[in-house]
Design a protein around this motif. Sequence first.
Motif, PDB file in Angstrom:
ATOM      1  N   LEU A   1     -83.897  15.639 -39.684  1.00  0.00           N
ATOM      2  CA  LEU A   1     -82.712  16.385 -39.969  1.00  0.00           C
ATOM      3  C   LEU A   1     -81.645  15.453 -40.989  1.00  0.00           C
ATOM      4  N   VAL A   2     -81.827  13.881 -40.367  1.00  0.00           N
ATOM      5  CA  VAL A   2     -80.811  12.946 -41.090  1.00  0.00           C
ATOM      6  C   VAL A   2     -81.606  12.754 -42.368  1.00  0.00           C
TER       7      VAL A   2
ATOM      8  N   PRO B   1     -82.896  16.937 -44.771  1.00  0.00           N
ATOM      9  CA  PRO B   1     -82.311  18.225 -44.257  1.00  0.00           C
ATOM     10  C   PRO B   1     -82.891  19.415 -44.846  1.00  0.00           C
ATOM     11  N   ARG B   2     -83.215  19.505 -46.254  1.00  0.00           N
ATOM     12  CA  ARG B   2     -83.401  20.709 -46.990  1.00  0.00           C
ATOM     13  C   ARG B   2     -84.716  21.560 -46.460  1.00  0.00           C
TER      14      ARG B   2
ATOM     15  N   ILE C   1     -83.432  23.055 -43.301  1.00  0.00           N
ATOM     16  CA  ILE C   1     -82.778  24.165 -43.540  1.00  0.00           C
ATOM     17  C   ILE C   1     -83.225  25.380 -43.865  1.00  0.00           C
TER      18      ILE C   1
ATOM     19  N   VAL D   1     -76.004  20.766 -46.401  1.00  0.00           N
ATOM     20  CA  VAL D   1     -76.824  19.481 -46.180  1.00  0.00           C
ATOM     21  C   VAL D   1     -76.235  18.411 -45.613  1.00  0.00           C
TER      22      VAL D   1
ATOM     23  N   ALA E   1     -75.977  19.508 -41.830  1.00  0.00           N
ATOM     24  CA  ALA E   1     -77.306  19.437 -41.524  1.00  0.00           C
ATOM     25  C   ALA E   1     -77.579  17.790 -40.831  1.00  0.00           C
ATOM     26  N   ARG E   2     -77.277  17.002 -41.866  1.00  0.00           N
ATOM     27  CA  ARG E   2     -77.374  15.633 -41.438  1.00  0.00           C
ATOM     28  C   ARG E   2     -76.422  15.309 -40.186  1.00  0.00           C
TER      29      ARG E   2
ATOM     30  N   GLY F   1     -78.167  16.229 -37.071  1.00  0.00           N
ATOM     31  CA  GLY F   1     -79.105  15.359 -36.908  1.00  0.00           C
ATOM     32  C   GLY F   1     -78.814  14.125 -36.128  1.00  0.00           C
TER      33      GLY F   1
END
Length: 152
Positions: free
Chosen positions: A77-78, A81-82, A85, A106, A109-110, A113
């Motif tokens: 995720l870090v 992320p796309r 997602i 985005v 989402a990071r 993570g």
Amino acid sequence: MLRTLLIGFGLLEIVRPKPVIEACERIGLRNPAAAQRRPLALTGARLEGLVFVWLLVRGRQGSTLVTAMLGLAGLVLVLLPRPIIALSQHLVYADTDALELQPWVVPAARLLGVLYLTVTLLSRSTGEEPTIDAGTDDSSRSSRRFRIRSSR
């Protein structure tokens, strides 16, 4: 304190996942009312909360496989992320084409993570002080505690 907050969040996600998901939808979607959640969305949120609580409460005695999987998910995720997602949208929503994402999804989402990685790291440290042998007297114990605390 962070461990306690994350355990509380995990318990909230287990007991009341719908308000957590709705809050995330309001933050991440321009059109949250148009989202058609799949039935397993609530189960997924509960599972995430259960993993958080289990790892943070059990510490080193928790499953290394679950810890590794959560850590790997956090790292992905870090870094990427796309794709995650897009995958999570297909798992959670029936109408992914109708969803309009906010521009900060985005980075969010990071951050998720980073949260996963934090739970992984906190689960590895129990937060307990080392025990002192029963054969030592009280003065030795108090000076030992002082050395332990002052070295942090």
